[in-house]
Design a protein around this motif. Structure first.
Motif, short mmCIF file in Angstrom:
data_model
loop_
_atom_site.label_atom_id
_atom_site.label_comp_id
_atom_site.label_asym_id
_atom_site.label_seq_id
_atom_site.Cartn_x
_atom_site.Cartn_y
_atom_site.Cartn_z
N GLU A 190 0.84 -1.19 0.00
CA GLU A 190 0.00 0.00 0.00
C GLU A 190 0.87 1.23 0.00
O GLU A 190 2.09 1.15 0.17
CB GLU A 190 -0.97 -0.01 1.18
CG GLU A 190 -0.31 -0.10 2.53
CD GLU A 190 -1.31 -0.23 3.67
OE1 GLU A 190 -2.40 -0.80 3.46
OE2 GLU A 190 -1.01 0.24 4.77
N ASP B 122 2.48 4.72 1.21
CA ASP B 122 2.79 5.30 2.51
C ASP B 122 2.60 6.83 2.51
O ASP B 122 3.13 7.53 3.37
CB ASP B 122 4.18 4.88 3.01
CG ASP B 122 5.29 5.27 2.06
OD1 ASP B 122 5.00 5.95 1.05
OD2 ASP B 122 6.45 4.89 2.32
N SER C 186 9.13 -1.61 2.00
CA SER C 186 8.38 -2.77 1.48
C SER C 186 8.25 -3.84 2.56
O SER C 186 7.15 -4.37 2.79
CB SER C 186 9.10 -3.37 0.27
OG SER C 186 9.25 -2.40 -0.75
N ARG D 87 19.85 -4.87 8.60
CA ARG D 87 21.18 -4.26 8.55
C ARG D 87 21.17 -2.96 9.34
O ARG D 87 22.07 -2.66 10.10
CB ARG D 87 21.59 -4.03 7.10
CG ARG D 87 23.06 -3.81 6.91
CD ARG D 87 23.48 -3.96 5.48
NE ARG D 87 22.83 -2.99 4.59
CZ ARG D 87 23.11 -2.89 3.31
NH1 ARG D 87 24.01 -3.69 2.75
NH2 ARG D 87 22.49 -2.01 2.55
N SER D 88 20.10 -2.16 9.14
CA SER D 88 19.96 -0.97 9.99
C SER D 88 18.47 -0.72 10.24
O SER D 88 17.65 -0.96 9.34
CB SER D 88 20.61 0.25 9.36
OG SER D 88 20.52 0.21 7.97
N LYS E 278 17.22 8.46 5.73
CA LYS E 278 16.62 7.48 4.83
C LYS E 278 15.11 7.69 4.95
O LYS E 278 14.65 8.39 5.85
CB LYS E 278 16.96 6.06 5.27
CG LYS E 278 18.44 5.74 5.21
CD LYS E 278 18.65 4.27 5.50
CE LYS E 278 20.09 4.00 5.82
NZ LYS E 278 20.34 2.59 6.07
N TRP F 65 19.34 4.58 -1.24
CA TRP F 65 18.98 4.60 -2.66
C TRP F 65 18.84 6.03 -3.19
O TRP F 65 18.67 6.23 -4.38
CB TRP F 65 17.74 3.76 -2.94
CG TRP F 65 16.40 4.25 -2.44
CD1 TRP F 65 15.77 3.87 -1.30
CD2 TRP F 65 15.51 5.16 -3.11
NE1 TRP F 65 14.54 4.49 -1.19
CE2 TRP F 65 14.36 5.29 -2.29
CE3 TRP F 65 15.57 5.88 -4.30
CZ2 TRP F 65 13.28 6.11 -2.63
CZ3 TRP F 65 14.50 6.71 -4.63
CH2 TRP F 65 13.37 6.81 -3.81
P1 NAP Z 1 14.86 0.17 0.52
O1 NAP Z 1 14.24 1.30 1.20
O2 NAP Z 1 15.99 0.43 -0.39
O3 NAP Z 1 15.28 -0.88 1.64
C1 NAP Z 1 16.05 -1.98 1.36
C2 NAP Z 1 16.27 -2.78 2.63
O4 NAP Z 1 17.13 -3.85 2.34
C3 NAP Z 1 16.94 -1.98 3.74
O5 NAP Z 1 16.49 -2.45 4.97
C4 NAP Z 1 18.41 -2.29 3.50
O6 NAP Z 1 19.20 -2.12 4.64
C5 NAP Z 1 18.31 -3.75 3.14
N1 NAP Z 1 19.42 -4.20 2.33
C6 NAP Z 1 19.79 -3.75 1.11
N2 NAP Z 1 20.86 -4.43 0.68
C7 NAP Z 1 21.17 -5.32 1.65
C8 NAP Z 1 22.18 -6.28 1.81
N3 NAP Z 1 23.13 -6.48 0.86
N4 NAP Z 1 22.21 -7.02 2.96
C9 NAP Z 1 21.29 -6.80 3.91
N5 NAP Z 1 20.30 -5.91 3.83
C10 NAP Z 1 20.26 -5.17 2.71
O7 NAP Z 1 13.79 -0.68 -0.32
P2 NAP Z 1 12.21 -0.79 -0.15
O8 NAP Z 1 11.84 -1.14 1.23
O9 NAP Z 1 11.73 -1.69 -1.24
O10 NAP Z 1 11.72 0.66 -0.43
C11 NAP Z 1 12.26 1.43 -1.50
C12 NAP Z 1 11.47 2.67 -1.68
O11 NAP Z 1 10.28 2.32 -2.33
C13 NAP Z 1 11.05 3.37 -0.41
O12 NAP Z 1 12.02 4.22 0.11
C14 NAP Z 1 9.83 4.10 -0.86
O13 NAP Z 1 10.17 5.33 -1.44
C15 NAP Z 1 9.27 3.18 -1.92
N6 NAP Z 1 8.20 2.38 -1.36
C16 NAP Z 1 7.05 3.03 -1.16
C17 NAP Z 1 6.01 2.37 -0.64
C18 NAP Z 1 4.78 3.12 -0.47
O14 NAP Z 1 4.03 2.79 0.38
N7 NAP Z 1 4.52 4.17 -1.25
C19 NAP Z 1 6.10 1.05 -0.27
C20 NAP Z 1 7.28 0.39 -0.49
C21 NAP Z 1 8.35 1.07 -1.03
P3 NAP Z 1 19.93 -0.70 4.92
O15 NAP Z 1 18.84 0.21 5.40
O16 NAP Z 1 20.94 -1.00 5.94
O17 NAP Z 1 20.52 -0.26 3.62
#
Ligand code: NAP
Length: 483
Positions: A52, A54, A180, A200-201, A287, A450
């Motif tokens: 959904e 955010d 996500s 990781r964090s 972040k 990112w």
């Molecule tokens: P993300 O914010 O890039 O998070 C990736 C996660 O994976 C983080 O916890 C990161 O840890 C971890 N990770 C990455 N590489 C890793 C590795 N090699 N080993 C261990 N852990 C690792 O990705 P996302 O959660 O898919 O979200 C991406 C963006 O999509 C969000 O910032 C948001 O803008 C958008 N999004 C929006 C919605 C919405 O509701 N509109 C929903 C989902 C996503 P670290 O934090 O330590 O790097």
């Protein structure tokens, strides 16, 4: 070879928005090339349980397309996708979209002053204007983990959820714990036998305060759209006047956002040791700040554990941590986000004098107002470099960019000109200003996210949405060469 006045790449929120604005300006000579079989962009691709938005839907929707039928304050993926479909139908866009056409490259022909565009499917077309609307979050990032080929279980990425895998009663590992992950972990925690979250964090997390709209609220919204506009404005204000100042380092705003996040954490997590593990050591806003109240309770379940040890490698039956433990899993889910850099990859885009965009952007993507980059005449970007937000709705930015492109297209036509190219000095001055502002923001206070390409913040805008909309309202033609 078919020629269009405008070719748009991508039928997500931005591409659709531009299509609508072009039609409203009386321009029909355009096509939207979409690589998938459906429109929707990220809202088509991300089908994980609990997906959904955010940002509340009242703000995360087009300002010109009021929807009084949102079921929840923060809509789910299915309803957002339906909104995109309904809007595309309503504005007569479907006939302009060509599905299963993935653009592989585009080259500016200096002699004929047009773009030559090719698709993976073998199509060739030309256009006066070439517009990218491919989003920033569409290539799933899957980190390399040694010995992945030895793992006998199932692996998939959250953005490509494998719905054929039944998670009931399974031992599941989730790698990552950000936007996500916190949405689908509470959904699957109830069904799986054992869930291990590799963190990781930790993240700063605000309460979401979601709820379904009552039927009377939907009726009121339908009868008095102004009320929804006022509500939209109040959400916008919260982002601009509280969250943005926190990201900019305002001490009071940062303290206030942090306090609410910690209140959310303390409300659910009573164990100080676990609380400690879930408290970020970086400033609020560095972040993406998450909105969730269901993640912490999910972590407290008997069958869920939080793992801080980093992963060393895959084994045949699961994962080995760097401290030498071997953990068995039936399924490993990557919730590791998206590869946001290099921008616009893998399209091969060639500008004047045969210069490749990937070379020009070798040290990180840049663009004037996020829309134009020197040496690529009549190429316009939607959701381009430095236009992402950490505090508000990206749709506000997309609308401003779409208006800008319509202005550009219209003005060139009126003046019987064929090309516009932003001046290098103007783009450079803009980016110097932008980067100096970004240097003082929270985004700059973490080594990796990112939002960044190396040390450079390539993804995020440095100000509020009002400033951005104002700067894009009227094209400053003195900043462009036209011919
Ligand atoms: P993300 O914010 O890039 O998070 C990736 C996660 O994976 C983080 O916890 C990161 O840890 C971890 N990770 C990455 N590489 C890793 C590795 N090699 N080993 C261990 N852990 C690792 O990705 P996302 O959660 O898919 O979200 C991406 C963006 O999509 C969000 O910032 C948001 O803008 C958008 N999004 C929006 C919605 C919405 O509701 N509109 C929903 C989902 C996503 P670290 O934090 O330590 O790097």
């Amino acid at each position: 070879m078919k020629h269009y006045q405008i070719v748009i790449v991508g039928a997500g929120f931005s591409g659709l928005c531009l299509g609508i604005k072009l039609k409203q300006a009386g321009i029909e000579d355009f096509v939207i090339l979409e690589k998938a079989a459906d429109l929707g962009g990220t809202w088509r691709d991300n089908t994980y349980p609990g997906a959904e938005c955010d940002i509340p839907s009242a703000l995360y929707s087009y300002s010109f397309e009021h929807n009084d039928q949102w079921e929840y304050k923060w809509s789910g993926q299915k309803q957002i996708l339906k909104y995109q479909h309904d809007t595309a139908e309503k504005y007569g866009l479907m006939g302009h979209i060509q599905f299963a056409e993935e653009v592989s490259g585009a080259e500016f022909d200096e002699r004929d002053k047009l773009w030559r565009i090719a698709t993976v499917q073998g199509r060739q077309l030309t256009a006066q204007h070439f517009v990218t609307a491919v989003g920033q979050l569409h290539h799933p990032a899957t980190p390399h983990i040694d010995d992945a080929q030895n793992y006998a279980g199932v692996c998939f990425h959250s953005a490509r959820w494998d719905h054929t895998v039944n998670l009931d009663g399974k031992r599941v590992a989730v790698i990552g714990n950000a936007a996500s992950a916190v949405q689908f972990i509470p959904e699957i925690a109830e069904r799986v036998k054992q869930l291990t979250v590799f963190q990781r964090s930790p993240n700063w997390m605000l309460p979401k305060l979601d709820r379904p709209y009552a039927a009377w609220e939907q009726r009121l919204s339908s009868k008095f759209p102004l009320l929804t506009r006022i509500y939209r404005f109040s959400i916008w204000m919260l982002g601009e006047w509280v969250v943005l100042p926190a990201i900019r380092g305002n001490r009071f705003a940062r303290w206030a956002v942090k306090k609410v996040c910690l209140g959310n954490l303390h409300k659910y997590v009573k164990d100080p040791e676990l609380r400690n593990k879930l408290t970020p050591d970086y400033p609020v806003g560095a972040k993406r700040i998450l909105f969730c109240e269901t993640y912490y309770p999910a972590l407290l379940r008997e069958n869920v554990s939080l793992e801080l040890a980093q992963i060393d490698r895959f084994t045949e039956h699961g994962l080995r941590t760097v401290d030498g433990r071997e953990l068995s899993f039936d399924v490993v889910i990557y919730a590791t986000g998206f590869k946001t850099n290099p921008f616009l990859a893998p399209m091969k885009i060639t500008g004047t004098e045969g210069r490749l965009l990937s070379d020009i952007w070798r040290d990180g993507a840049h663009a004037y107002l996020g829309v134009s980059t020197h040496g690529f005449p009549n190429m316009h970007m939607l959701y381009g470099p430095n236009t992402n937000l950490g505090h508000s709705s990206i749709i506000i930015m997309a609308e401003a960019q779409a208006n800008y492109v319509v202005q550009a297209v219209t003005r060139l036509k009126q003046e019987h000109k064929r090309v516009m190219d932003v001046k290098q000095s103007v783009e450079q001055a803009y980016n110097t200003e932008l980067q100096s502002r970004l240097a003082d923001m929270a985004f700059n206070l973490v080594d990796e996210s990112w939002y960044k390409d190396g040390n450079k913040i390539t993804n995020n805008w440095a100000g509020g949405t009002r400033e951005y909309v104002r700067r894009l309202k009227h094209i400053d033609w003195s900043g462009y060469h036209t011919a």
